[in-house]
Design a protein around this motif. Sequence first.
Motif, mmCIF file in Angstrom:
data_model
loop_
_atom_site.group_PDB
_atom_site.id
_atom_site.type_symbol
_atom_site.label_atom_id
_atom_site.label_comp_id
_atom_site.label_asym_id
_atom_site.label_seq_id
_atom_site.Cartn_x
_atom_site.Cartn_y
_atom_site.Cartn_z
ATOM 1 N N LYS A 36 10.182 -30.029 15.521
ATOM 2 C CA LYS A 36 11.008 -31.215 15.722
ATOM 3 C C LYS A 36 10.258 -32.544 15.641
ATOM 4 O O LYS A 36 10.833 -33.553 15.231
ATOM 5 N N LYS A 37 8.997 -32.574 16.022
ATOM 6 C CA LYS A 37 8.284 -33.848 16.131
ATOM 7 C C LYS A 37 8.165 -34.617 14.813
ATOM 8 O O LYS A 37 8.435 -35.817 14.781
ATOM 9 N N LYS A 40 11.529 -36.226 13.972
ATOM 10 C CA LYS A 40 11.847 -37.337 14.884
ATOM 11 C C LYS A 40 10.990 -38.558 14.587
ATOM 12 O O LYS A 40 11.500 -39.690 14.567
ATOM 13 N N ALA A 43 12.261 -40.279 11.521
ATOM 14 C CA ALA A 43 13.537 -40.956 11.759
ATOM 15 C C ALA A 43 13.335 -42.241 12.556
ATOM 16 O O ALA A 43 13.963 -43.263 12.256
ATOM 17 N N TYR A 44 12.476 -42.208 13.569
ATOM 18 C CA TYR A 44 12.225 -43.415 14.367
ATOM 19 C C TYR A 44 11.587 -44.516 13.524
ATOM 20 O O TYR A 44 12.019 -45.669 13.545
ATOM 21 N N TYR A 93 19.735 -40.526 8.703
ATOM 22 C CA TYR A 93 20.139 -39.284 9.366
ATOM 23 C C TYR A 93 20.129 -38.086 8.419
ATOM 24 O O TYR A 93 19.593 -37.025 8.782
ATOM 25 N N TYR A 96 16.569 -37.096 7.965
ATOM 26 C CA TYR A 96 16.094 -36.448 9.201
ATOM 27 C C TYR A 96 16.549 -34.989 9.251
ATOM 28 O O TYR A 96 15.756 -34.093 9.539
ATOM 29 N N LEU A 100 14.198 -31.659 9.213
ATOM 30 C CA LEU A 100 14.308 -30.717 10.318
ATOM 31 C C LEU A 100 14.662 -29.316 9.829
ATOM 32 O O LEU A 100 14.053 -28.329 10.254
#
Length: 124
Positions: A36-37, A40, A43-44, A93, A96, A100
């Motif tokens: 997941k990292k 994320k 995306a950030y 999104y 992302y 993922l």
Amino acid sequence: MNKNDQAFLVQKIRTQYIEKEHTELDLLKELDRKVKKPAKMFAYIFGTIASLIMGSGMSLVMTDIGAILGIKNTLITGITVGIIGMLLVIVNYPIYKNILSSRRRKYADQIIALSNEIIGGQGQ
């Protein structure tokens, strides 16, 4: 302070200095974080940059910053920059989710095998 409170406090402090055993559950959590990292973080960072671009376009339209920078037609430039920023925000999104899902496919076998081992080991 009564004896129960003292014992609790002593135990709480003591646990900070005892080395923890690394279990299979810790390994499973680490693999999950590994999946997941990156998605994320992307995306950030991408979302922040995209929203700054969109905000820059809005600033060009609504303020005198464009005139200060020497841009003749700030309305067209600002709308163009704002739309580009909006498009980047919109695609953030799906990108992302794509990152993922690809990382889930990459680590799925390891995570499923480890989780089956943990679940199977609990019943014994």
